[in-house]
Design an enzyme around this catalytic site. Structure first.
Site, PDB file in Angstrom:
ATOM      1  N   HIS A  51      31.351  44.633  44.342  1.00  0.00           N
ATOM      2  CA  HIS A  51      32.174  45.741  44.821  1.00  0.00           C
ATOM      3  C   HIS A  51      32.887  45.336  46.115  1.00  0.00           C
ATOM      4  O   HIS A  51      32.532  44.347  46.756  1.00  0.00           O
ATOM      5  CB  HIS A  51      31.302  46.973  45.045  1.00  0.00           C
ATOM      6  CG  HIS A  51      30.861  47.621  43.763  1.00  0.00           C
ATOM      7  ND1 HIS A  51      30.250  48.846  43.713  1.00  0.00           N
ATOM      8  CD2 HIS A  51      30.960  47.201  42.471  1.00  0.00           C
ATOM      9  CE1 HIS A  51      29.981  49.165  42.455  1.00  0.00           C
ATOM     10  NE2 HIS A  51      30.399  48.167  41.685  1.00  0.00           N
ATOM     11  N   GLU A  53      32.985  46.522  49.147  1.00  0.00           N
ATOM     12  CA  GLU A  53      32.210  46.473  50.385  1.00  0.00           C
ATOM     13  C   GLU A  53      31.405  45.182  50.475  1.00  0.00           C
ATOM     14  O   GLU A  53      31.352  44.537  51.524  1.00  0.00           O
ATOM     15  CB  GLU A  53      31.254  47.675  50.460  1.00  0.00           C
ATOM     16  CG  GLU A  53      31.945  49.022  50.393  1.00  0.00           C
ATOM     17  CD  GLU A  53      32.020  49.595  48.985  1.00  0.00           C
ATOM     18  OE1 GLU A  53      31.808  50.802  48.830  1.00  0.00           O
ATOM     19  OE2 GLU A  53      32.288  48.812  48.040  1.00  0.00           O
ATOM     20  N   CYS A  76      28.703  53.336  46.841  1.00  0.00           N
ATOM     21  CA  CYS A  76      27.717  53.780  45.852  1.00  0.00           C
ATOM     22  C   CYS A  76      26.301  53.578  46.368  1.00  0.00           C
ATOM     23  O   CYS A  76      26.021  52.651  47.129  1.00  0.00           O
ATOM     24  CB  CYS A  76      27.913  53.029  44.534  1.00  0.00           C
ATOM     25  SG  CYS A  76      27.629  51.247  44.642  1.00  0.00           S
ATOM     26  N   CYS A  85      25.840  49.591  47.138  1.00  0.00           N
ATOM     27  CA  CYS A  85      26.596  49.087  48.287  1.00  0.00           C
ATOM     28  C   CYS A  85      26.032  49.628  49.600  1.00  0.00           C
ATOM     29  O   CYS A  85      26.131  48.981  50.645  1.00  0.00           O
ATOM     30  CB  CYS A  85      28.064  49.483  48.166  1.00  0.00           C
ATOM     31  SG  CYS A  85      28.929  48.632  46.837  1.00  0.00           S
ATOM     32  N   ALA A 155      60.692  57.398  25.132  1.00  0.00           N
ATOM     33  CA  ALA A 155      62.065  56.992  25.444  1.00  0.00           C
ATOM     34  C   ALA A 155      62.987  57.724  24.492  1.00  0.00           C
ATOM     35  O   ALA A 155      62.781  57.699  23.276  1.00  0.00           O
ATOM     36  CB  ALA A 155      62.217  55.481  25.293  1.00  0.00           C
ATOM     37  N   ASP A 201      57.475  50.680  12.684  1.00  0.00           N
ATOM     38  CA  ASP A 201      57.718  49.579  13.633  1.00  0.00           C
ATOM     39  C   ASP A 201      56.763  48.393  13.480  1.00  0.00           C
ATOM     40  O   ASP A 201      57.040  47.320  14.027  1.00  0.00           O
ATOM     41  CB  ASP A 201      57.627  50.104  15.071  1.00  0.00           C
ATOM     42  CG  ASP A 201      58.658  51.176  15.373  1.00  0.00           C
ATOM     43  OD1 ASP A 201      59.721  51.160  14.715  1.00  0.00           O
ATOM     44  OD2 ASP A 201      58.401  52.027  16.246  1.00  0.00           O
ATOM     45  N   GLU A 294      51.857  56.472  23.020  1.00  0.00           N
ATOM     46  CA  GLU A 294      53.244  56.027  22.873  1.00  0.00           C
ATOM     47  C   GLU A 294      53.964  56.671  21.683  1.00  0.00           C
ATOM     48  O   GLU A 294      55.108  56.345  21.416  1.00  0.00           O
ATOM     49  CB  GLU A 294      53.297  54.503  22.766  1.00  0.00           C
ATOM     50  CG  GLU A 294      53.080  53.793  24.087  1.00  0.00           C
ATOM     51  CD  GLU A 294      53.660  52.381  24.104  1.00  0.00           C
ATOM     52  OE1 GLU A 294      54.160  51.922  23.062  1.00  0.00           O
ATOM     53  OE2 GLU A 294      53.608  51.737  25.168  1.00  0.00           O
ATOM     54  N   GLY A 296      54.330  58.578  17.615  1.00  0.00           N
ATOM     55  CA  GLY A 296      55.619  59.239  17.745  1.00  0.00           C
ATOM     56  C   GLY A 296      55.544  60.711  18.114  1.00  0.00           C
ATOM     57  O   GLY A 296      54.554  61.181  18.672  1.00  0.00           O
TER      58      GLY A 296
END
Length: 363
Positions: A51, A53, A76, A85, A155, A201, A294, A296
């Site tokens: 981590h 730290e 943590c 940590c 898009a 596609d 993404e 359709g």
């Protein structure tokens, strides 16, 4: 900008280097100062790695004793892939810890701060809190709701069309917009499309950078995915998940599984398509903290209607296509009353050559 904000912003900028590499962990950066001078800095580089730290403390060595640690998220105090940590901070002799925001993870959530205080370490929380929270918005949602943060990318022409009435779609937006759209894949854990996109596609759905974790997901209620499609034939180190319903034939399921693809049956929504809410729950169980949808239009419409979308990136070309038969980026059942429709909190508009990128959160 005061001194504390200056150093915290440096910690945040370090944290960003872990984008797309540390999930489902948060992005974290750390800076250690002594008498106002920089001693060391570190960040969380990859999931399962040290981590931030610990990285910074190791570089600081004995100089960490009596120093101040800046970190963008509460350290943590529990065992995960790595030791706590907080114990490393206490052993190093840090005098003060300045934290941007508390960890929303129920395993930590203030407990790390209390442990530091009990050890006699001075603790301050809230420096650059808003910026630090936004940085880890994927992580915050995932640990609190156990489902991924959902981004929709689309898009379209200025009137919302993603193709002409004859199906021509290449290319509505500029090359620069398309490249920027693909870069969004680098930020997330998984990408999702519907069967119509696969049939039309034949995409590979790959990220643009080398990484350890990335999932390719298809929603296919009747399991129409062609056996020769790239998503099945081009198996990579990135797992492929196909979500289907009871309508899928067992023989086709077995054939696809033999290709190394996981097929998951879920319930149908009212239209007979894959239930998107159930998909998100299954993804959360696999520690997928962020998802890029993404398309359709039918798939996006189902996520929007069920109020599952957190953020939208909409690339708009200054074209006008028109036509009732031309598909749009948002389809499906829609809403019957304006009072039911979600609104966007638009946070940014960018000009990309001729195009416009609209970025916003769904209210």
């Amino acid at each position: 900008m005061n001194e504390k904000e200056k150093w915290m912003k440096i910690a945040i900028s370090l944290a960003k280097r872990g984008e797309g590499k540390v999930s489902p962990n948060p992005m974290v950066g750390a800076v250690i100062l002594r008498e106002g001078k920089l001693i060391s800095k570190g960040y969380h580089r990859y999931f399962g790695g040290p981590h931030a730290e610990v990285d910074a403390l190791k570089k600081a060595g004995k100089k960490a004793r009596g120093a101040t640690l800046f970190v963008n998220l509460e350290p943590c105090c529990h065992f995960g892939k790595t030791p706590p940590c907080t114990q490393a901070i206490i052993r190093a002799g840090i005098r003060k810890v300045i934290v941007a925001v508390k960890d929303p993870n129920p395993l930590n959530n203030g407990k790390g701060l209390e442990e530091l205080k009990k050890a006699g370490i001075e603790v301050e929380v809230g420096i650059c809190k808003e910026e630090a929270t936004k940085l880890n918005e994927f992580f915050f949602k995932y640990v609190q709701k156990k489902v991924p943060f959902v981004i929709v990318k689309a898009a379209a022409s200025l009137d919302g069309k993603i193709a002409t009435c004859k199906g021509e779609s290449k290319w509505i937006t500029s090359e620069k917009s398309r490249k920027l759209g693909k870069k969004l894949r680098n930020k997330v854990d998984a990408i999702l499309v519907g069967i119509n996109t696969v049939l039309k596609d034949d995409p590979e759905l790959l990220p643009l950078q080398t990484r350890k974790r990335f999932f390719r997901i298809v929603l296919d209620s009747e399991l129409k995915t062609p056996l020769q499609s790239k998503i099945l034939e081009n198996q990579t180190s990135f797992p492929t998940l196909i979500f289907t319903t009871e309508k899928a034939k067992d023989k086709k399921v077995k054939t696809i599984i033999k290709k190394g693809v996981e097929v998951i049956r879920v319930s149908s929504d009212p239209t007979g398509r894959v239930n998107p809410s159930e998909v998100l729950k299954k993804l959360g169980e696999r520690q997928i903290a962020s998802l890029l949808v993404e398309g359709g239009g039918e798939v996006i419409g189902s996520f929007i209607r069920e109020k599952l979308v957190d953020k939208i990136y909409l690339f708009l070309s200054p074209r006008l296509i028109g036509g009732k038969q031309a598909p749009t980026w948002l389809e499906g059942r829609g809403f019957e009353a304006l009072s039911e429709t979600p609104k966007l909190d638009i946070i940014r508009l960018r000009k990309i050559e001729e195009d416009i990128l609209l970025e916003g959160y769904v209210k």
